[in-house]
Scaffold this motif. Structure first.
Motif, PDB file in Angstrom:
ATOM      1  N   LYS A  41       0.805  -1.231   0.000  1.00  0.00           N
ATOM      2  CA  LYS A  41       0.000   0.000   0.000  1.00  0.00           C
ATOM      3  C   LYS A  41       0.838   1.282   0.000  1.00  0.00           C
ATOM      4  O   LYS A  41       0.517   2.219  -0.719  1.00  0.00           O
ATOM      5  CB  LYS A  41      -0.974   0.001   1.173  1.00  0.00           C
ATOM      6  CG  LYS A  41      -2.165  -0.891   0.953  1.00  0.00           C
ATOM      7  CD  LYS A  41      -3.129  -0.793   2.114  1.00  0.00           C
ATOM      8  CE  LYS A  41      -4.350  -1.647   1.843  1.00  0.00           C
ATOM      9  NZ  LYS A  41      -5.313  -1.563   2.940  1.00  0.00           N
ATOM     10  N   TRP A  90     -10.771  -9.197   7.307  1.00  0.00           N
ATOM     11  CA  TRP A  90     -12.100  -8.712   6.969  1.00  0.00           C
ATOM     12  C   TRP A  90     -13.220  -9.461   7.676  1.00  0.00           C
ATOM     13  O   TRP A  90     -14.386  -9.232   7.395  1.00  0.00           O
ATOM     14  CB  TRP A  90     -12.285  -8.731   5.452  1.00  0.00           C
ATOM     15  CG  TRP A  90     -11.318  -7.787   4.806  1.00  0.00           C
ATOM     16  CD1 TRP A  90     -11.446  -6.443   4.681  1.00  0.00           C
ATOM     17  CD2 TRP A  90     -10.054  -8.121   4.255  1.00  0.00           C
ATOM     18  NE1 TRP A  90     -10.328  -5.914   4.078  1.00  0.00           N
ATOM     19  CE2 TRP A  90      -9.453  -6.934   3.815  1.00  0.00           C
ATOM     20  CE3 TRP A  90      -9.344  -9.315   4.101  1.00  0.00           C
ATOM     21  CZ2 TRP A  90      -8.198  -6.888   3.221  1.00  0.00           C
ATOM     22  CZ3 TRP A  90      -8.085  -9.279   3.515  1.00  0.00           C
ATOM     23  CH2 TRP A  90      -7.531  -8.075   3.077  1.00  0.00           C
ATOM     24  N   ASP A 137     -16.561  -4.889  -2.723  1.00  0.00           N
ATOM     25  CA  ASP A 137     -15.860  -3.703  -2.220  1.00  0.00           C
ATOM     26  C   ASP A 137     -16.763  -2.467  -2.287  1.00  0.00           C
ATOM     27  O   ASP A 137     -16.784  -1.660  -1.363  1.00  0.00           O
ATOM     28  CB  ASP A 137     -14.596  -3.433  -3.046  1.00  0.00           C
ATOM     29  CG  ASP A 137     -13.435  -4.338  -2.680  1.00  0.00           C
ATOM     30  OD1 ASP A 137     -13.474  -4.963  -1.600  1.00  0.00           O
ATOM     31  OD2 ASP A 137     -12.475  -4.406  -3.474  1.00  0.00           O
ATOM     32  N   THR A 138     -17.503  -2.343  -3.378  1.00  0.00           N
ATOM     33  CA  THR A 138     -18.409  -1.207  -3.537  1.00  0.00           C
ATOM     34  C   THR A 138     -19.530  -1.265  -2.502  1.00  0.00           C
ATOM     35  O   THR A 138     -19.869  -0.259  -1.873  1.00  0.00           O
ATOM     36  CB  THR A 138     -18.993  -1.187  -4.968  1.00  0.00           C
ATOM     37  OG1 THR A 138     -17.909  -1.127  -5.893  1.00  0.00           O
ATOM     38  CG2 THR A 138     -19.903   0.019  -5.168  1.00  0.00           C
ATOM     39  N   TYR A 140     -19.532  -2.665   0.460  1.00  0.00           N
ATOM     40  CA  TYR A 140     -19.026  -2.364   1.796  1.00  0.00           C
ATOM     41  C   TYR A 140     -18.437  -0.952   1.897  1.00  0.00           C
ATOM     42  O   TYR A 140     -18.019  -0.533   2.972  1.00  0.00           O
ATOM     43  CB  TYR A 140     -17.985  -3.397   2.230  1.00  0.00           C
ATOM     44  CG  TYR A 140     -18.618  -4.700   2.682  1.00  0.00           C
ATOM     45  CD1 TYR A 140     -19.433  -4.747   3.806  1.00  0.00           C
ATOM     46  CD2 TYR A 140     -18.402  -5.879   1.974  1.00  0.00           C
ATOM     47  CE1 TYR A 140     -20.020  -5.930   4.226  1.00  0.00           C
ATOM     48  CE2 TYR A 140     -18.985  -7.071   2.395  1.00  0.00           C
ATOM     49  CZ  TYR A 140     -19.790  -7.087   3.509  1.00  0.00           C
ATOM     50  OH  TYR A 140     -20.377  -8.267   3.916  1.00  0.00           O
ATOM     51  N   TYR A 142     -15.702   0.287   0.398  1.00  0.00           N
ATOM     52  CA  TYR A 142     -14.244   0.364   0.417  1.00  0.00           C
ATOM     53  C   TYR A 142     -13.693   1.264  -0.688  1.00  0.00           C
ATOM     54  O   TYR A 142     -12.593   1.784  -0.563  1.00  0.00           O
ATOM     55  CB  TYR A 142     -13.617  -1.027   0.267  1.00  0.00           C
ATOM     56  CG  TYR A 142     -13.956  -2.003   1.371  1.00  0.00           C
ATOM     57  CD1 TYR A 142     -14.155  -1.585   2.679  1.00  0.00           C
ATOM     58  CD2 TYR A 142     -14.077  -3.351   1.101  1.00  0.00           C
ATOM     59  CE1 TYR A 142     -14.465  -2.488   3.680  1.00  0.00           C
ATOM     60  CE2 TYR A 142     -14.385  -4.272   2.102  1.00  0.00           C
ATOM     61  CZ  TYR A 142     -14.582  -3.826   3.388  1.00  0.00           C
ATOM     62  OH  TYR A 142     -14.886  -4.720   4.379  1.00  0.00           O
ATOM     63  N   ILE A 143     -14.435   1.421  -1.764  1.00  0.00           N
ATOM     64  CA  ILE A 143     -13.882   2.149  -2.907  1.00  0.00           C
ATOM     65  C   ILE A 143     -14.816   3.214  -3.459  1.00  0.00           C
ATOM     66  O   ILE A 143     -14.544   3.784  -4.510  1.00  0.00           O
ATOM     67  CB  ILE A 143     -13.490   1.176  -4.042  1.00  0.00           C
ATOM     68  CG1 ILE A 143     -14.673   0.331  -4.488  1.00  0.00           C
ATOM     69  CG2 ILE A 143     -12.329   0.305  -3.635  1.00  0.00           C
ATOM     70  CD1 ILE A 143     -14.391  -0.568  -5.674  1.00  0.00           C
TER      71      ILE A 143
END
Length: 182
Positions: A41, A90, A137-138, A140, A142-143
């Protein structure tokens, strides 16, 4: 010919057990992979997404070993369960990721009627898993805050990492395993 007939018979107990053993190994790998992902990251520009394909590899690898309907879904869900049980980052969401990622790969193998096993199909299965993970991801959140160019970069790097790890690497790893006679 024998493989084609075997795939019509469905999963046998030995197929399920081998799939679970493969999944257990990948579940541990997934658990260890989280910190490796986090190390990437700080490199910025979503470099960590290049490593994300590892989380789809149980589905593609197990299917290439067993080559029967349901294996990709079972493998990915079982690997996610093992990862969650070992304290994955997670938590319970890992099971949702595993279910949908496995489903993505399974749909591609089904689209080819479980008869095509070449590297191109494996890459498509990896892409499908990656796309399913992006939906999760969307959901939750996250992005959802990324700007358009950043979102495109994020998706592109995840797809590339998926193709390389869960597609190409999984294919050639199972090819090497096959050459050993196992």
């Amino acid at each position: 010919m024998a493989q084609k007939e075997a795939s019509k018979q469905g999963l046998k107990l030995t197929d399920i057990l081998i799939t679970i053993v493969i999944s257990a190994v990948f579940g541990v790998v997934y658990r260890v992979w989280g910190p490796i992902y986090d190390l990437l990251k700080p490199l910025g520009l979503h470099a960590e997404q290049l490593s994300y394909g590892m989380w789809f590899m149980a589905a593609t690898f197990a299917f290439l070993v067993i080559r029967k309907p349901g294996v990709a879904l079972l493998a990915e869900l079982a690997a996610a369960t093992i990862e969650a049980l070992y304290g994955g980052t997670w938590g319970v969401a890992t099971l949702v990721f595993g279910l949908l990622q496995g489903l993505g790969a399974e749909l591609i193998f089904a689209a080819f009627r479980y008869r095509r096993f070449h590297v191109g199909v494996t890459i498509l299965a990896a892409f499908a898993s990656a796309i399913m993970s992006i939906f999760v991801d969307t959901y939750y959140g996250y992005i959802d805050q990324l700007s358009f160019w950043n979102y495109v970069l994020f998706i592109s790097l995840r797809l590339l990492g998926s193709a390389l790890i869960a597609g190409v690497f999984a294919y050639y790893l199972t090819s090497a395993l096959s050459r050993t006679g196992v």
